[in-house]
Scaffold this active site. Structure first.
Site, PDB file in Angstrom:
ATOM      1  N   SER A  65      -9.453   1.669   3.066  1.00 41.97           N
ATOM      2  CA  SER A  65      -8.670   2.491   2.171  1.00 41.97           C
ATOM      3  C   SER A  65      -7.661   1.693   1.351  1.00 41.97           C
ATOM      4  O   SER A  65      -7.102   2.180   0.374  1.00 41.97           O
ATOM      5  CB  SER A  65      -7.928   3.568   2.976  1.00 41.97           C
ATOM      6  OG  SER A  65      -7.031   2.973   3.909  1.00 41.97           O
ATOM      7  N   LYS A 125       0.837  -1.190   0.000  1.00 41.40           N
ATOM      8  CA  LYS A 125       0.000   0.000   0.000  1.00 41.40           C
ATOM      9  C   LYS A 125       0.877   1.246   0.000  1.00 41.40           C
ATOM     10  O   LYS A 125       1.880   1.309   0.724  1.00 41.40           O
ATOM     11  CB  LYS A 125      -0.905  -0.025   1.228  1.00 41.40           C
ATOM     12  CG  LYS A 125      -1.928   1.096   1.314  1.00 41.40           C
ATOM     13  CD  LYS A 125      -2.798   0.892   2.558  1.00 41.40           C
ATOM     14  CE  LYS A 125      -3.862   1.961   2.716  1.00 41.40           C
ATOM     15  NZ  LYS A 125      -4.712   1.723   3.906  1.00 41.40           N
ATOM     16  N   SER A 183      -9.733  -0.699   7.199  1.00 39.82           N
ATOM     17  CA  SER A 183      -9.155  -0.632   5.855  1.00 39.82           C
ATOM     18  C   SER A 183      -8.485  -1.928   5.419  1.00 39.82           C
ATOM     19  O   SER A 183      -8.234  -2.115   4.223  1.00 39.82           O
ATOM     20  CB  SER A 183      -8.124   0.505   5.783  1.00 39.82           C
ATOM     21  OG  SER A 183      -8.751   1.751   5.944  1.00 39.82           O
TER      22      SER A 183
END
Length: 597
Positions: free
Chosen positions: A152, A78, A176
């Protein structure tokens, strides 16, 4: 082997590498070709293929590297986690910087032989559960592009689900690392806060943030947790793993479900139906459902965005936000900017409220071993989220927002599909330091669903529920000693107990031996097939006599299983299979017997 055929699970790739049916370089080339055709919004930065191959070739030249637990396994990161030499953007181009160091959570994976293939998209500054709040584009759902992928950690989840990485790192503050897993039909492990180093992460809420793991199955998730879990003496939020060895194979256990008054699906009858099916499935696994009052959990969840914890997000970005507010996605500026309305007094008052909530929740964990909740209460289209970004995002966090605030651990696992073909997932939640227990529960559950993982329909292996005791030895049987077959009584009489059903690595051949009574197969390590076996735990006190009774040409040797582990097992002398019927293509003795009848 084409890219379409690759099973990217860790155990499958490891097996292919060991028998030289593929190499890390071949896998990387095939994934790269697939990535070229994938949704561009998944990635913020892809590592050039030449650099990936250079990394793979260094591993392939080192004979010792093949023994590394993640040898040649491709993964994504990420883009709020640092990787040396790559930009970290947190999905804000004006904020971007080139990382000078690699985050320890990533470095441990690299040291274990994994290969980083790129940085993935996210809701800007890791603020959101939708996957649409990024100037790099909304990451669409791999099952229906009209729907959100979840955030996210949107790019990380979709990369795993669509066969672009074996696993991916995300972060989890409010859900997330779990909501995207549910929407993408994969596993999302949110470890206990502090067990995986949070250094090198652009923080959202520093006291709550966790590095999370997206994987195709719970076995892979636990492998990655074990590799990554190490005390970081330079991380002020780090904690020592104090989890004792727990029996994850208990035939009965208690699991919590919400009291009726607090079970909310916002009108989504399909998700309600699938959750009811999930409860029944856990009961079939030996669980007893215990209704619990989850109102205190929901009260804590409300504090995360409607209380002063949003100020912690502001602390992480304050200087940049105040200088360049126009660089933020408008909804992100609205959410984080609300922190300016909270005072220090508000913060302390909220801390006291949270302490009271923790006290109220203690009774929950005295009643149950784990809590079973829907990971999300509903699934929305991108258009709906764009039209109502804050309200719908808040709904998505109903069953996730409280977990880090209350210092809990959680795993999200696939559970089913709506009639429209969209994934539904559930989460097992427990107190801190119960990570391996949750992997076991999640793994058992995932296997029981019969689902395949991700959008690529990857096989889900059975979770190894039991381990042999100190005075026992694990023995793999492949033929007439299988459950329900003529010689199984020999195992039962000797006191053996079934551990699990699994397969060998892809390195064997199975032959139907002629003139044997009862009919028996012969397993020889001379091929490229994975063969079905049962692993039994055999008392040492009776094992010697059992081995002595085995007639030639069969004997006991060492078998390697698909997960890389080794056990004792039945093997056949090579001379006995000359001219015998090779039944390897059927995959096992039961399949052969079925074909015969």
């Amino acid at each position: 082997m084409s890219a379409q055929q690759i099973d990217l699970s860790i155990s499958s790739l490891a097996s292919l590498y060991r028998v030289h049916r593929s190499t890390p370089a071949q896998v990387l080339r095939e994934i790269h070709a697939r990535a070229d055709k994938s949704d561009a919004a998944i990635w913020i930065h892809r590592v050039p293929l030449s650099k990936q191959l250079s990394h793979a070739e260094r591993l392939m030249r080192d004979p010792a590297a093949l023994k590394l637990p993640l040898y040649g396994i491709p993964f994504a990161v990420k883009d709020n986690i640092d990787v040396e030499g790559l930009p970290t953007t947190a999905a804000c181009p004006d904020y971007a910087y080139v990382a000078r160091h690699t985050a320890p959570s990533v470095q441990r994976l690299l040291d274990a032989g994994a290969i980083c293939i790129g940085k993935t998209n996210l809701d800007q500054f890791a603020t959101g559960l939708v996957g649409t709040r990024s100037p790099y584009g909304a990451v669409s759902n791999p099952f229906d592009a009209r729907y959100i992928s979840g955030g996210s950690s949107s790019g990380s989840a979709v990369a795993v689900a669509t066969g672009l990485a074996s696993f991916a790192l995300g972060t989890d503050t409010a859900g997330s690392g779990r909501v995207p897993a549910a929407f993408c039909n994969i596993v999302g492990l949110k470890p206990t806060r502090g067990l995986l180093s949070s250094r090198g992460i652009m923080p959202a809420c520093r006291t709550l943030d966790c590095v999370s793991i997206f994987a195709l199955n719970a076995l892979d998730a636990q492998t990655l947790f074990d590799v990554s879990n190490a005390l970081d003496s330079q991380d002020p939020c780090a904690r020592l793993d104090r989890e004792a060895c727990r029996d994850t194979s208990a035939p009965t256990f208690r699991f919590g479900i919400p009291d009726t008054a607090n079970l909310e699906f916002f009108g989504d009858d399909e998700y309600r139906r699938l959750y009811e099916e999930a409860i029944a499935r856990v009961e079939e696994l030996g669980g007893t459902a215990v209704p619990v009052d989850v109102a205190p959990l929901l009260e804590a969840a409300d504090l995360l965005y409607n209380g002063p914890w949003v100020a912690e997000r502001y602390v992480a970005t304050r200087e940049f936000m105040d200088r360049s507010p126009q660089s933020l996605v408008p909804v992100i500026e609205q959410v984080i900017g609300a922190a300016r309305n909270f005072s220090a007094a508000d913060t302390f008052a909220a801390m006291y409220t949270l302490a009271d909530i923790r006290l109220k929740t203690r009774s929950i964990w005295s009643q149950i071993d784990a809590l079973l909740l829907p990971t999300a209460a509903s699934h929305y289209t991108i258009a709906a989220v764009n039209a109502d970004p804050i309200h719908l995002n808040s709904r998505l966090g109903r069953y996730t927002n409280f977990v880090n605030l209350l210092d809990l651990s959680a795993i999200a696992v696939p559970s089913g599909f709506t009639r429209a073909g969209l994934p539904f997932g559930v989460s097992f939640i427990a107190p801190a330091m119960h990570d391996r227990l949750l992997c076991a529960l999640g793994g058992r559950y995932h296997a029981a669903t019969g689902l395949k993982a991700g959008a690529m329909q990857t096989e889900v292996p059975p979770y190894p529920l039991l381990a042999e005791a100190k005075d026992e030895v694990a023995l793999a049987v492949v033929g007439a000693h299988l459950q329900g077959l003529p010689l199984n009584h020999q195992l039962v009489t000797a006191g053996a107990r079934l551990l699990r059903s699994t397969r060998t690595e892809a390195a064997y051949s199975l032959y139907a031996l002629p003139n044997t009574t009862p009919p028996k197969p012969g397993l020889v390590r001379d091929g490229d097939s994975a063969i079905d076996v049962e692993v039994w735990s055999f008392p040492l006190s009776t094992f010697g006599a059992f081995v002595a009774s085995i007639p030639a040409p069969l004997g006991i040797g060492t078998l390697r299983l698909e997960d890389g582990s080794e056990v004792k097992g039945f093997l056949c002398e090579a001379h006995a299979v000359v001219g015998a019927n090779d039944i390897s293509a059927l995959g096992g003795w039961r399949a052969y017997l079925k074909a015969q009848t």
